[in-house]
Scaffold this active site. Structure first.
Site, PDB file in Angstrom:
ATOM      1  N   MET A  79       0.959  -1.036   0.227  1.00  0.00           N
ATOM      2  CA  MET A  79      -0.020   0.186   0.144  1.00  0.00           C
ATOM      3  C   MET A  79       0.695   1.135   0.391  1.00  0.00           C
ATOM      4  O   MET A  79       2.001   1.272   0.724  1.00  0.00           O
ATOM      5  CB  MET A  79      -0.520   0.059   1.211  1.00  0.00           C
ATOM      6  CG  MET A  79      -1.834  -1.273   1.387  1.00  0.00           C
ATOM      7  SD  MET A  79      -3.098  -1.265   2.236  1.00  0.00           S
ATOM      8  CE  MET A  79      -2.281  -1.942   3.523  1.00  0.00           C
TER       9      MET A  79
ATOM     10  N   GLN B 285       8.286  -4.900  -2.772  1.00  0.00           N
ATOM     11  CA  GLN B 285       7.234  -4.144  -3.901  1.00  0.00           C
ATOM     12  C   GLN B 285       8.338  -3.184  -5.267  1.00  0.00           C
ATOM     13  O   GLN B 285       8.486  -2.779  -4.993  1.00  0.00           O
ATOM     14  CB  GLN B 285       5.974  -4.407  -3.993  1.00  0.00           C
ATOM     15  CG  GLN B 285       5.079  -4.594  -5.450  1.00  0.00           C
ATOM     16  CD  GLN B 285       4.065  -4.396  -5.275  1.00  0.00           C
ATOM     17  OE1 GLN B 285       3.626  -3.390  -5.368  1.00  0.00           O
ATOM     18  NE2 GLN B 285       2.755  -5.487  -5.782  1.00  0.00           N
TER      19      GLN B 285
ATOM     20  N   CYS C 232      -1.332  -2.238 -10.565  1.00  0.00           N
ATOM     21  CA  CYS C 232      -1.360  -1.551 -10.613  1.00  0.00           C
ATOM     22  C   CYS C 232      -2.146  -0.492 -11.061  1.00  0.00           C
ATOM     23  O   CYS C 232      -1.636  -0.150 -12.020  1.00  0.00           O
ATOM     24  CB  CYS C 232      -0.650  -0.508  -9.351  1.00  0.00           C
ATOM     25  SG  CYS C 232      -0.835   1.463  -8.914  1.00  0.00           S
TER      26      CYS C 232
ATOM     27  N   HIS D 239      -5.285 -10.205  -7.768  1.00  0.00           N
ATOM     28  CA  HIS D 239      -6.583  -9.226  -7.040  1.00  0.00           C
ATOM     29  C   HIS D 239      -7.413  -9.330  -7.783  1.00  0.00           C
ATOM     30  O   HIS D 239      -7.652  -9.316  -9.495  1.00  0.00           O
ATOM     31  CB  HIS D 239      -5.976  -7.505  -7.379  1.00  0.00           C
ATOM     32  CG  HIS D 239      -6.871  -6.810  -6.684  1.00  0.00           C
ATOM     33  ND1 HIS D 239      -6.150  -5.264  -6.230  1.00  0.00           N
ATOM     34  CD2 HIS D 239      -7.839  -6.969  -6.326  1.00  0.00           C
ATOM     35  CE1 HIS D 239      -7.614  -4.699  -5.723  1.00  0.00           C
ATOM     36  NE2 HIS D 239      -8.687  -5.548  -5.410  1.00  0.00           N
TER      37      HIS D 239
ATOM     38  N   ASN E 291      -6.291 -11.883  -3.425  1.00  0.00           N
ATOM     39  CA  ASN E 291      -6.431 -10.542  -2.431  1.00  0.00           C
ATOM     40  C   ASN E 291      -7.515 -10.491  -2.859  1.00  0.00           C
ATOM     41  O   ASN E 291      -8.174  -9.491  -4.535  1.00  0.00           O
ATOM     42  CB  ASN E 291      -5.385  -9.458  -3.147  1.00  0.00           C
ATOM     43  CG  ASN E 291      -5.824  -8.522  -2.812  1.00  0.00           C
ATOM     44  OD1 ASN E 291      -5.121  -7.964  -3.497  1.00  0.00           O
ATOM     45  ND2 ASN E 291      -5.674  -7.990  -2.155  1.00  0.00           N
ATOM     46  N   GLY E 292      -8.760  -9.544  -2.005  1.00  0.00           N
ATOM     47  CA  GLY E 292      -9.786  -8.643  -2.781  1.00  0.00           C
ATOM     48  C   GLY E 292     -10.509  -8.869  -1.412  1.00  0.00           C
ATOM     49  O   GLY E 292     -11.462  -9.880  -1.044  1.00  0.00           O
TER      50      GLY E 292
ATOM     51  N   ALA F 200      -6.073  -5.613   1.660  1.00  0.00           N
ATOM     52  CA  ALA F 200      -5.248  -4.302   2.300  1.00  0.00           C
ATOM     53  C   ALA F 200      -6.075  -3.310   2.959  1.00  0.00           C
ATOM     54  O   ALA F 200      -5.621  -2.945   4.085  1.00  0.00           O
ATOM     55  CB  ALA F 200      -5.135  -3.660   0.606  1.00  0.00           C
ATOM     56  N   ARG F 201      -6.894  -2.627   2.391  1.00  0.00           N
ATOM     57  CA  ARG F 201      -7.762  -1.911   3.346  1.00  0.00           C
ATOM     58  C   ARG F 201      -8.501  -2.224   4.572  1.00  0.00           C
ATOM     59  O   ARG F 201      -8.043  -1.708   5.627  1.00  0.00           O
ATOM     60  CB  ARG F 201      -9.038  -1.373   2.248  1.00  0.00           C
ATOM     61  CG  ARG F 201      -9.218  -0.644   1.218  1.00  0.00           C
ATOM     62  CD  ARG F 201     -10.063  -0.220   0.361  1.00  0.00           C
ATOM     63  NE  ARG F 201     -11.026  -1.621  -0.556  1.00  0.00           N
ATOM     64  CZ  ARG F 201     -11.626  -1.575  -0.717  1.00  0.00           C
ATOM     65  NH1 ARG F 201     -13.003  -0.836  -0.910  1.00  0.00           N
ATOM     66  NH2 ARG F 201     -12.269  -2.968  -0.961  1.00  0.00           N
TER      67      ARG F 201
END
Length: 320
Positions: A12, A81, A110, A177, A208-209, A232-233
């Site tokens: 992130m 990364q 990204c 993702h 991821n997600g 992530a979030r």
């Protein structure tokens, strides 16, 4: 690196610096990604052993700007990364840092305009030959774990086809993702399309997600068959999501993050951005706390705001 049943902190921007990675690990994260760092920028850095902090710093030449900071505490789990669009340049950048981290990951997911315009991130998804060149160059020349992280393509079959090509480069794992380039965070992640990738590959897939609670780690693995799960979030809003005992109050997590930022002399902009993201999720920046964070001119100001002034003074005094 073992990618079986791991809880993974996603990369992130402006958040995944050393204090946040260490905090996530304390709560239970097994693998922690740093924020994406562009190869062009990293090639302008020199490596320094920071004896005061006990860290290894990569500092932009001619400045005091720390582009990447790590320490022995995370050596076996931190993933560097990189954003890149060139194999030779990626290798030169990776050679600077690969001995100080557990793995090198190439960002291929990204969707931000900065990455796309530079041919990096999700722009690579339409360039399988370049992907092959970058990954095989790193695999051939570096004695470390190499991985990459992608997004979904236009159709499930296109994603599977690309994933199979990536697997043939010899990478150790693939992060997926479950959203496409044009999808927004509010759009549901397509776990079924991640499952298609998992069933087509023999290497570990990191799903991821839409992970917002601890139980979601199990749910996404069960739904997709993925080896590991990445958040992530959900971690940004409350890093204790990694704890099997359940989340602790976000106010406590916030204070713990401030203490970690003081201890590791974290970049002020990064620290403020991370705190603001927490506040925006649970409260509002227009209230007194948010305004005080915005006005903070240094870590001392944040320490006073969150009742950590004594800790700040202790750290600074013993740091000399």
């Amino acid at each position: 690196m073992d990618y079986t049943n791991k809880l993974v902190l996603a990369p992130m921007v402006r958040v995944g610096t050393l204090p946040f990675r260490l905090l996530a690990a304390e709560y239970g994260a097994d693998i922690t990604y740093g924020e994406e760092i562009i190869d062009h920028k990293f090639l302008k850095c020199d490596r320094f052993e920071n004896e005061i902090l006990g860290s290894t710093d990569f500092v932009e030449r001619g400045t005091d700007s720390v582009v990447f900071r790590t320490c022995p505490l995370e050596k076996d789990r931190v993933v560097f990364q990189m954003g890149t669009s060139d194999a030779a340049r990626a290798l030169r950048a990776a050679e600077i840092v690969y001995k100080d981290v557990a793995a090198i990951d190439i960002n291929m997911g990204c969707p931000k305009s900065f990455s796309l315009s530079g041919g990096m991130g999700a722009a690579l998804l339409s360039k399988p030959e370049l992907i092959h060149d970058i990954l095989t160059t790193l695999k051939r020349n570096l004695d470390t774990t190499i991985t990459c992280k992608i997004r979904l393509l236009g159709s499930p079959q296109q994603t599977v086809d690309l994933a199979r090509k990536i697997e043939k480069t010899g990478v150790s794992a693939l992060g997926v993702h479950g959203r496409k380039i044009k999808d927004r965070p509010r759009d549901p992640a397509k776990w079924d399309e991640i499952a298609d990738v998992v069933s087509a590959l023999s290497i570990p897939v990191i799903a991821n997600g839409d992970i917002f609670e601890y139980d979601d780690f199990r749910r996404i693995r069960d739904a997709t068959g993925a080896a590991s799960a990445m958040v992530a979030r959900g971690a940004l809003w409350n890093a204790s999501i990694f704890s099997a005992k359940g989340k602790i109050p976000w106010e406590d997590v916030k204070r713990a993050y401030v203490r970690k930022s003081i201890l590791w002399d974290n970049d002020l902009k990064s620290t403020k951005q991370t705190i603001k993201e927490m506040i925006m999720h649970y409260s509002c920046l227009e209230l007194a706390e948010g305004k005080a964070v915005i006005k903070a001119e240094n870590l001392h100001d944040l320490a006073k705001l969150y009742g950590e002034e004594d800790y700040y003074k202790f750290v600074v005094t013993h740091r000399g």
